[in-house]
Design a protein around this motif. Structure first.
Motif, PDB file in Angstrom:
ATOM      1  N   PRO A   4      -8.628 120.633 136.614  1.00 49.05           N
ATOM      2  CA  PRO A   4      -9.432 119.706 136.731  1.00 49.05           C
ATOM      3  C   PRO A   4      -9.312 118.877 135.505  1.00 49.05           C
ATOM      4  O   PRO A   4      -9.080 119.221 134.592  1.00 49.05           O
ATOM      5  N   VAL A   5      -9.317 117.387 135.773  1.00 50.65           N
ATOM      6  CA  VAL A   5      -9.136 116.563 134.969  1.00 50.65           C
ATOM      7  C   VAL A   5     -10.395 115.698 134.616  1.00 50.65           C
ATOM      8  O   VAL A   5     -11.071 115.401 135.540  1.00 50.65           O
ATOM      9  N   ARG A   6     -10.824 115.555 133.328  1.00 55.19           N
ATOM     10  CA  ARG A   6     -11.878 114.610 132.922  1.00 55.19           C
ATOM     11  C   ARG A   6     -11.393 113.601 132.162  1.00 55.19           C
ATOM     12  O   ARG A   6     -10.656 114.066 131.150  1.00 55.19           O
ATOM     13  N   VAL A   7     -11.787 112.204 132.440  1.00 54.98           N
ATOM     14  CA  VAL A   7     -11.173 111.112 131.508  1.00 54.98           C
ATOM     15  C   VAL A   7     -12.378 110.148 131.214  1.00 54.98           C
ATOM     16  O   VAL A   7     -13.332 110.029 132.297  1.00 54.98           O
ATOM     17  N   PHE A   8     -12.606 110.055 130.037  1.00 52.33           N
ATOM     18  CA  PHE A   8     -13.589 109.033 129.504  1.00 52.33           C
ATOM     19  C   PHE A   8     -12.768 107.858 128.938  1.00 52.33           C
ATOM     20  O   PHE A   8     -11.826 108.077 127.941  1.00 52.33           O
ATOM     21  N   GLY A   9     -12.950 106.782 129.402  1.00 53.25           N
ATOM     22  CA  GLY A   9     -12.331 105.555 129.132  1.00 53.25           C
ATOM     23  C   GLY A   9     -13.288 104.402 128.846  1.00 53.25           C
ATOM     24  O   GLY A   9     -14.421 104.103 129.526  1.00 53.25           O
ATOM     25  N   GLU A  10     -12.645 103.372 128.162  1.00 49.13           N
ATOM     26  CA  GLU A  10     -13.435 102.022 127.873  1.00 49.13           C
ATOM     27  C   GLU A  10     -12.353 100.877 128.548  1.00 49.13           C
ATOM     28  O   GLU A  10     -11.751 100.478 127.307  1.00 49.13           O
ATOM     29  N   PRO A  11     -12.116 100.716 129.409  1.00 50.06           N
ATOM     30  CA  PRO A  11     -11.185  99.690 129.882  1.00 50.06           C
ATOM     31  C   PRO A  11     -11.782  98.232 129.757  1.00 50.06           C
ATOM     32  O   PRO A  11     -10.770  97.260 129.443  1.00 50.06           O
ATOM     33  N   VAL A  12     -12.951  97.944 129.317  1.00 48.79           N
ATOM     34  CA  VAL A  12     -13.359  96.454 129.318  1.00 48.79           C
ATOM     35  C   VAL A  12     -14.046  96.346 128.033  1.00 48.79           C
ATOM     36  O   VAL A  12     -15.123  97.276 127.856  1.00 48.79           O
ATOM     37  N   ARG A  50     -12.494 113.647 137.637  1.00 51.48           N
ATOM     38  CA  ARG A  50     -13.864 112.934 137.337  1.00 51.48           C
ATOM     39  C   ARG A  50     -13.654 111.847 136.149  1.00 51.48           C
ATOM     40  O   ARG A  50     -13.014 112.218 135.043  1.00 51.48           O
ATOM     41  N   PHE A  51     -14.211 110.681 136.305  1.00 53.34           N
ATOM     42  CA  PHE A  51     -14.097 109.850 135.300  1.00 53.34           C
ATOM     43  C   PHE A  51     -15.497 109.047 134.825  1.00 53.34           C
ATOM     44  O   PHE A  51     -16.395 109.003 135.648  1.00 53.34           O
ATOM     45  N   LEU A  52     -15.469 108.767 133.590  1.00 52.18           N
ATOM     46  CA  LEU A  52     -16.706 108.050 132.944  1.00 52.18           C
ATOM     47  C   LEU A  52     -16.111 106.709 132.092  1.00 52.18           C
ATOM     48  O   LEU A  52     -15.363 106.803 131.316  1.00 52.18           O
ATOM     49  N   CYS A  53     -16.603 105.714 132.798  1.00 49.32           N
ATOM     50  CA  CYS A  53     -16.186 104.575 132.229  1.00 49.32           C
ATOM     51  C   CYS A  53     -17.215 104.195 131.084  1.00 49.32           C
ATOM     52  O   CYS A  53     -18.493 103.922 131.671  1.00 49.32           O
ATOM     53  N   ALA A  54     -17.025 103.655 129.916  1.00 52.11           N
ATOM     54  CA  ALA A  54     -17.945 103.173 128.975  1.00 52.11           C
ATOM     55  C   ALA A  54     -18.042 101.797 128.756  1.00 52.11           C
ATOM     56  O   ALA A  54     -16.981 101.055 128.941  1.00 52.11           O
ATOM     57  N   TYR A  55     -19.244 101.183 128.900  1.00 53.91           N
ATOM     58  CA  TYR A  55     -19.569  99.497 128.802  1.00 53.91           C
ATOM     59  C   TYR A  55     -20.390  99.223 127.745  1.00 53.91           C
ATOM     60  O   TYR A  55     -21.642  99.932 127.826  1.00 53.91           O
ATOM     61  N   ASP A  56     -20.056  98.799 126.673  1.00 50.64           N
ATOM     62  CA  ASP A  56     -20.720  98.502 125.655  1.00 50.64           C
ATOM     63  C   ASP A  56     -21.751  97.211 125.947  1.00 50.64           C
ATOM     64  O   ASP A  56     -21.483  96.011 125.857  1.00 50.64           O
ATOM     65  N   MET A  57     -23.000  97.797 126.410  1.00 51.76           N
ATOM     66  CA  MET A  57     -24.026  96.781 126.883  1.00 51.76           C
ATOM     67  C   MET A  57     -24.745  95.690 125.576  1.00 51.76           C
ATOM     68  O   MET A  57     -25.198  94.631 125.969  1.00 51.76           O
ATOM     69  N   ALA A  67     -22.798  93.326 135.736  1.00 55.18           N
ATOM     70  CA  ALA A  67     -22.811  93.300 137.121  1.00 55.18           C
ATOM     71  C   ALA A  67     -21.571  93.914 137.924  1.00 55.18           C
ATOM     72  O   ALA A  67     -21.634  94.525 138.785  1.00 55.18           O
ATOM     73  N   ASP A  68     -20.440  93.387 137.255  1.00 50.69           N
ATOM     74  CA  ASP A  68     -19.161  93.774 137.689  1.00 50.69           C
ATOM     75  C   ASP A  68     -19.014  95.332 137.749  1.00 50.69           C
ATOM     76  O   ASP A  68     -18.434  96.134 138.747  1.00 50.69           O
ATOM     77  N   ALA A  69     -19.349  96.006 136.483  1.00 51.71           N
ATOM     78  CA  ALA A  69     -19.493  97.372 136.371  1.00 51.71           C
ATOM     79  C   ALA A  69     -20.253  98.070 137.539  1.00 51.71           C
ATOM     80  O   ALA A  69     -19.878  99.195 138.025  1.00 51.71           O
ATOM     81  N   GLU A  70     -21.477  97.531 137.934  1.00 52.93           N
ATOM     82  CA  GLU A  70     -22.387  98.069 138.784  1.00 52.93           C
ATOM     83  C   GLU A  70     -21.495  97.946 140.183  1.00 52.93           C
ATOM     84  O   GLU A  70     -21.750  98.976 141.120  1.00 52.93           O
ATOM     85  N   ALA A  71     -20.627  97.020 140.499  1.00 52.51           N
ATOM     86  CA  ALA A  71     -19.983  96.828 141.692  1.00 52.51           C
ATOM     87  C   ALA A  71     -18.866  97.769 141.851  1.00 52.51           C
ATOM     88  O   ALA A  71     -18.568  97.930 143.021  1.00 52.51           O
ATOM     89  N   THR A  72     -18.375  98.297 140.770  1.00 55.24           N
ATOM     90  CA  THR A  72     -16.987  99.175 141.007  1.00 55.24           C
ATOM     91  C   THR A  72     -17.125 100.511 140.579  1.00 55.24           C
ATOM     92  O   THR A  72     -16.288 101.125 140.336  1.00 55.24           O
ATOM     93  N   HIS A  73     -18.625 100.838 140.269  1.00 56.71           N
ATOM     94  CA  HIS A  73     -18.751 102.441 140.198  1.00 56.71           C
ATOM     95  C   HIS A  73     -19.942 102.854 140.992  1.00 56.71           C
ATOM     96  O   HIS A  73     -20.884 102.174 141.237  1.00 56.71           O
ATOM     97  N   THR A  74     -19.699 104.187 141.375  1.00 60.46           N
ATOM     98  CA  THR A  74     -20.635 104.605 142.485  1.00 60.46           C
ATOM     99  C   THR A  74     -21.878 105.146 141.613  1.00 60.46           C
ATOM    100  O   THR A  74     -23.224 105.126 142.214  1.00 60.46           O
ATOM    101  N   ALA A  75     -21.933 105.344 140.369  1.00 59.73           N
ATOM    102  CA  ALA A  75     -23.098 105.916 139.587  1.00 59.73           C
ATOM    103  C   ALA A  75     -22.957 105.077 138.323  1.00 59.73           C
ATOM    104  O   ALA A  75     -22.102 104.927 137.934  1.00 59.73           O
ATOM    105  N   LEU A  76     -24.272 105.088 137.783  1.00 60.58           N
ATOM    106  CA  LEU A  76     -24.461 104.650 136.398  1.00 60.58           C
ATOM    107  C   LEU A  76     -25.426 105.572 135.545  1.00 60.58           C
ATOM    108  O   LEU A  76     -26.271 106.166 135.767  1.00 60.58           O
ATOM    109  N   VAL A  77     -24.772 105.508 134.297  1.00 60.78           N
ATOM    110  CA  VAL A  77     -25.304 106.447 133.344  1.00 60.78           C
ATOM    111  C   VAL A  77     -26.126 106.092 132.381  1.00 60.78           C
ATOM    112  O   VAL A  77     -25.485 105.364 131.628  1.00 60.78           O
ATOM    113  N   ASP A  78     -27.325 106.099 131.865  1.00 59.10           N
ATOM    114  CA  ASP A  78     -27.999 105.939 130.807  1.00 59.10           C
ATOM    115  C   ASP A  78     -28.496 107.290 130.316  1.00 59.10           C
ATOM    116  O   ASP A  78     -29.597 107.843 130.713  1.00 59.10           O
TER     117      ASP A  78
END
Length: 282
Positions: free
Chosen positions: A67-75, A104-111, A120-131
């Motif tokens: 199983p692979v787990r990826v944490f990334g910050e593409p933007v 499973r992937f978790l993408c970080a966005y610096d709010m 808004a684009d992040a919300e459109a391209t991700h199935t779930a949001l994590v705070d």
């Protein structure tokens, strides 16, 4: 931290890809677990967002079924106006690309640093949001709309050098492209990349774009040399150039190589055909 350390504790193949300035603090925070984490500088790995999916496919292959787990910050703050649309389109394709994989992937966005349009684009391209620790479904999830929002015409500057071509004049286009790059100061190793990228794009036009195309080149404000090929082709597979072809498949490597040697690749699939633009820096 919880996402990564949970993967380490469960024996998963854990990958962290963030811009270079974030790597050292994370290494320190992971403590002894850092030896079980594969770290990448996203500003290099994902400088061209078109490289990200091929790299992730390779990572999954290297995991050999784990199983692979990826944490990334593409933007991140500082992405250029040219790079950002390619980032959104990458994010839009991610869930489809790895459907059925044990990953499973978790993408970080610096709010604190990114504007409301980016979030808004992040919300459109991700199935779930994590705070953290809360996770909620994204009610705005619509990756198709997000992808198409950035499938827009790519106008060339008025002073761009234009050169129509067909199968008999492809070699002339490659020569013009490398001569222009040399005049703009690109080194010998980059001239080889220019010849490869332009050659592959022109070959695609001849084979799949109606037998001919129009080549254009100019220097971007940031010093990049820009090459563009427009033809009457259709983009029937968005994963072209992003997913390695099967080992037994003949061909299919051209656009993948273009993504690997280019600092950025943009495309516009319109009613009149396909425009592909590549940026190469010093």
């Amino acid at each position: 931290m919880p996402f990564v350390l949970r993967g380490v504790a469960e024996g998963e193949f854990v990958v962290v890809a963030v811009p270079g300035h974030r790597l050292r603090p994370l290494e320190q925070a992971f403590g002894p677990a850092v030896d079980r984490v594969h770290l990448f500088d996203m500003s290099e790995m994902g400088r061209n967002p078109g490289r990200l999916l091929p790299t992730l496919f390779q990572i999954l292959a290297d995991a050999h079924g784990e199983p692979v787990r990826v944490f990334g910050e593409p933007v991140w703050s500082g992405r250029s106006e040219e790079e950002y649309p390619a980032c959104v389109q990458h994010e839009a394709m991610l869930n489809f690309a790895f459907a059925g994989w044990s990953a499973r992937f978790l993408c970080a966005y610096d709010m604190s640093a990114l504007g409301p349009e980016v979030l808004a684009d992040a919300e459109a391209t991700h199935t779930a949001l994590v705070d953290f620790p809360e996770t909620r479904p994204s009610t705005a999830y619509d990756p198709e709309a997000a992808y198409e929002r950035y499938n827009v015409p790519l106008p060339a500057p008025e002073d761009a050098l234009l050169l129509p071509f067909d199968v008999e004049s492809m070699s002339k286009v490659r020569r013009v492209a490398t001569e222009f790059a040399a005049l703009e100061g690109l080194g010998q190793d980059r001239l080889q990349d220019v010849a490869l990228a332009v050659g592959e794009l022109c070959a695609n036009s001849v084979q799949h774009g109606g037998g001919s195309g129009v080549f254009a080149t100019w220097q971007h404000d940031d010093g990049s040399v820009v090459y563009e090929v427009a033809d009457r082709g259709r983009l029937t597979d968005r994963m072209a150039g992003r997913k390695p072809p099967a080992a037994h498949q003949r061909g299919g490597w051209g656009l993948l190589l273009v993504n690997q040697v280019s600092d950025l690749v943009r495309a516009y699939a319109g009613p009149e055909g396909l425009t592909t633009r590549v940026y190469l820096r010093h």
